[in-house]
Each structure stands twice: as structure tokens, then as C-alpha cells.
Design a protein around this motif. Structure first.
Motif, PDB file in Angstrom:
ATOM      1  N   SER A  14       0.826  -1.209   0.000  1.00  0.00           N
ATOM      2  CA  SER A  14       0.000   0.000   0.000  1.00  0.00           C
ATOM      3  C   SER A  14       0.860   1.259   0.000  1.00  0.00           C
ATOM      4  O   SER A  14       1.933   1.293   0.612  1.00  0.00           O
ATOM      5  CB  SER A  14      -0.892  -0.010   1.250  1.00  0.00           C
ATOM      6  N   HIS A  15       0.369   2.294  -0.675  1.00  0.00           N
ATOM      7  CA  HIS A  15       0.992   3.621  -0.589  1.00  0.00           C
ATOM      8  C   HIS A  15       0.103   4.547   0.236  1.00  0.00           C
ATOM      9  O   HIS A  15       0.530   5.104   1.240  1.00  0.00           O
ATOM     10  CB  HIS A  15       1.210   4.205  -1.985  1.00  0.00           C
ATOM     11  N   VAL A 150      -1.918   8.600  -9.102  1.00  0.00           N
ATOM     12  CA  VAL A 150      -1.106   9.714  -9.595  1.00  0.00           C
ATOM     13  C   VAL A 150      -0.554  10.599  -8.473  1.00  0.00           C
ATOM     14  O   VAL A 150       0.199  11.527  -8.731  1.00  0.00           O
ATOM     15  CB  VAL A 150      -1.904  10.598 -10.602  1.00  0.00           C
ATOM     16  N   CYS A 151      -0.923  10.297  -7.237  1.00  0.00           N
ATOM     17  CA  CYS A 151      -0.441  11.120  -6.116  1.00  0.00           C
ATOM     18  C   CYS A 151       1.024  10.825  -5.825  1.00  0.00           C
ATOM     19  O   CYS A 151       1.418   9.659  -5.737  1.00  0.00           O
ATOM     20  CB  CYS A 151      -1.235  10.821  -4.846  1.00  0.00           C
ATOM     21  N   ASP A 152       1.810  11.901  -5.657  1.00  0.00           N
ATOM     22  CA  ASP A 152       3.201  11.676  -5.246  1.00  0.00           C
ATOM     23  C   ASP A 152       3.258  11.501  -3.724  1.00  0.00           C
ATOM     24  O   ASP A 152       2.257  11.680  -3.023  1.00  0.00           O
ATOM     25  CB  ASP A 152       4.105  12.823  -5.711  1.00  0.00           C
ATOM     26  N   THR A 159      -2.149  14.043   2.824  1.00  0.00           N
ATOM     27  CA  THR A 159      -3.467  13.427   3.011  1.00  0.00           C
ATOM     28  C   THR A 159      -3.512  12.666   4.330  1.00  0.00           C
ATOM     29  O   THR A 159      -4.500  12.728   5.074  1.00  0.00           O
ATOM     30  CB  THR A 159      -3.750  12.450   1.843  1.00  0.00           C
ATOM     31  N   ALA A 160      -2.434  11.945   4.618  1.00  0.00           N
ATOM     32  CA  ALA A 160      -2.377  11.171   5.857  1.00  0.00           C
ATOM     33  C   ALA A 160      -2.404  12.092   7.076  1.00  0.00           C
ATOM     34  O   ALA A 160      -3.049  11.779   8.079  1.00  0.00           O
ATOM     35  CB  ALA A 160      -1.120  10.298   5.856  1.00  0.00           C
ATOM     36  N   ARG A 161      -1.732  13.230   6.969  1.00  0.00           N
ATOM     37  CA  ARG A 161      -1.764  14.201   8.082  1.00  0.00           C
ATOM     38  C   ARG A 161      -3.178  14.742   8.277  1.00  0.00           C
ATOM     39  O   ARG A 161      -3.667  14.879   9.391  1.00  0.00           O
ATOM     40  CB  ARG A 161      -0.788  15.363   7.806  1.00  0.00           C
ATOM     41  N   HIS A 162      -3.827  15.026   7.152  1.00  0.00           N
ATOM     42  CA  HIS A 162      -5.195  15.534   7.193  1.00  0.00           C
ATOM     43  C   HIS A 162      -6.131  14.486   7.823  1.00  0.00           C
ATOM     44  O   HIS A 162      -7.010  14.810   8.637  1.00  0.00           O
ATOM     45  CB  HIS A 162      -5.638  15.881   5.761  1.00  0.00           C
ATOM     46  N   TYR A 163      -5.907  13.233   7.477  1.00  0.00           N
ATOM     47  CA  TYR A 163      -6.703  12.124   8.038  1.00  0.00           C
ATOM     48  C   TYR A 163      -6.539  12.088   9.561  1.00  0.00           C
ATOM     49  O   TYR A 163      -7.511  11.992  10.311  1.00  0.00           O
ATOM     50  CB  TYR A 163      -6.216  10.818   7.406  1.00  0.00           C
ATOM     51  N   LYS A 164      -5.294  12.187  10.001  1.00  0.00           N
ATOM     52  CA  LYS A 164      -5.012  12.161  11.442  1.00  0.00           C
ATOM     53  C   LYS A 164      -5.729  13.328  12.150  1.00  0.00           C
ATOM     54  O   LYS A 164      -6.360  13.139  13.190  1.00  0.00           O
ATOM     55  CB  LYS A 164      -3.498  12.241  11.672  1.00  0.00           C
ATOM     56  N   GLN A 165      -5.634  14.533  11.536  1.00  0.00           N
ATOM     57  CA  GLN A 165      -6.294  15.707  12.138  1.00  0.00           C
ATOM     58  C   GLN A 165      -7.802  15.497  12.220  1.00  0.00           C
ATOM     59  O   GLN A 165      -8.447  15.849  13.203  1.00  0.00           O
ATOM     60  CB  GLN A 165      -6.021  16.963  11.291  1.00  0.00           C
TER      61      GLN A 165
END
Ligand SMILES: Cc1cc2nc3c(=O)[nH]c(=O)nc-3n(C[C@H](O)[C@H](O)[C@H](O)COP(=O)(O)O)c2cc1C
Length: 176
Positions: A14-15, A150-152, A159-165
Motif C-alpha cells: 500500500s501507498h 497519480v499522487c506523489d 493526506t495522511a496528516r489531514h486524516y489524522k487531524q
């Protein structure tokens, strides 16, 4: 407590989900159950899953989208764990008044979901939403990550930081 029911068939490849899970794991009050790692033989421990759900205030169903639907082990988890007399039906009140959020990643972008006669992401969410409501769960707005192909790395980390927040703010609301 937030319980993340995580269903990635190949968690090590997974990425997007991997980064989201790594960030979520740093939050206090979050428990992650990786179904494919826990049950490689698809032999789900229903009692253990139900016990974990009982302790949760907020449940997250997190997985990559597969053929506009959920990975097979997560479907089996729904079929087995949300049982009659526990999650619904006579005496089935275990999930009542808890909340659930669908956290899903997709390869396609937003426009990708505009194909077909009844397009739209809400239509795809409907089976899970209906399942949740049937069990007395409150359905929260889904957390959707599109265009994962297509996400780098920088975008996926953000996105992961936003998810955590987002999880953090849901925890704060749950704790009053
Ligand atoms: C069997 C399979 C089916 C898939 N079906 C879809 C789909 O219907 N729609 C979509 O947008 N992406 C689809 N994808 C792409 C995945 O959703 C995407 O690879 C995943 O969200 C990326 O997350 P990850 O980096 O955590 O693996 C599919 C992938 C696989 C392996």
C-alpha cells in the motif's frame, strides 16, 4: 475510543492507506485492526471483533476501493460480525448510537465516478450507509482519497496528516 477496521489485501504494498494508518496509529485512543494480517485464512474471530466494537465510540471502515466495492475479507467481516441478535434484530442493539465513518481510497479521480446511468459517489456509499443505519449506527461523512495512482509521496503524506487531524477532531467531539 476510535476503532479502525482496516482491510487492505496487500498492506505491505500500500501507498495511500499505509501512510494514513501510520499517522492514525500515533493518536492516543485509536485502535487499529488490520483484517488481512489478523485473518490471512479468512477465519474471522467474531467474538473478538464484537468485543473490540463494543469498546469503540467511533468505528472507521478503512480500505482501498475494489471494483466499486469493498475487499472480500471486509465483506465477510460485515456478514459475520454484524450478526442477528447482536447488531440488529431482536436484542441486537450493540452498535446503537455509535458512529461510523467510511475511509476509502480510490485509483480513479472524482470524474471517474461520473460514469454510468446513476453516477455519483453517494450511490457507491449507499450499501455501507444502509448497513450502518440498519444497525443503529450514525453515519458520518466519508473520508475519500481519490487519484491514488497519480499522487506523489508528498501529497499522500499530506493526506495522511489531514486524516489524522480529522480523526483527532472526531475524538474531541466524541469526548465532549
Ligand atoms: C482488484 C482491484 C480493484 C480496484 N477497483 C477500483 C475501482 O473500482 N475504482 C477505483 O477508483 N480504484 C480501484 N482500484 C484501485 C485501488 O482503489 C487503489 O489502488 C487503492 O485505493 C490505492 O491505495 P493503496 O496505495 O493503499 O493500495 C482497484 C484496485 C484493485 C487491486
Amino acid at each position: 475510543m476510535i476503532l479502525i477496521i482496516y482491510a487492505h489485501p496487500y498492506p505491505h504494498h500500500s501507498h495511500a492507506n499505509k501512510r494514513m494508518i501510520e499517522h492514525a496509529a500515533t493518536l492516543e485512543g485509536v485502535e487499529i485492526r488490520s483484517l488481512y494480517e489478523r485473518y490471512p485464512d479468512f477465519n474471522i474471530d467474531v467474538a473478538a471483533e464484537q468485543e473490540a466494537l463494543s469498546r469503540a465510540d467511533l468505528i472507521i471502515w478503512q480500505h482501498p476501493m475494489q471494483w466499486y466495492s469493498v475487499p472480500p475479507l471486509f465483506k465477510l467481516w460485515l456478514d459475520k460480525v454484524l450478526s442477528h441478535g447482536w447488531a440488529y434484530g431482536h436484542g441486537g442493539t450493540a452498535l446503537r448510537n455509535k458512529s461510523v465513518m467510511w475511509a476509502v481510497t480510490t485509483g480513479g479521480d472524482e470524474r471517474h465516478f461520473a460514469i454510468g446511468e446513476h453516477p455519483g459517489f453517494d450511490i457507491l456509499a449507499q450499501p455501507l450507509q444502509a448497513t450502518a443505519l440498519y444497525c443503529g449506527l450514525k453515519w458520518l461523512a466519508p473520508f475519500v482519497v481519490h487519484s491514488t495512482f497519480v499522487c506523489d509521496d508528498e501529497t499522500l503524506q499530506a493526506t495522511a496528516r489531514h486524516y489524522k487531524q480529522h480523526l483527532q477532531s472526531l475524538l474531541e467531539v466524541a469526548n465532549g
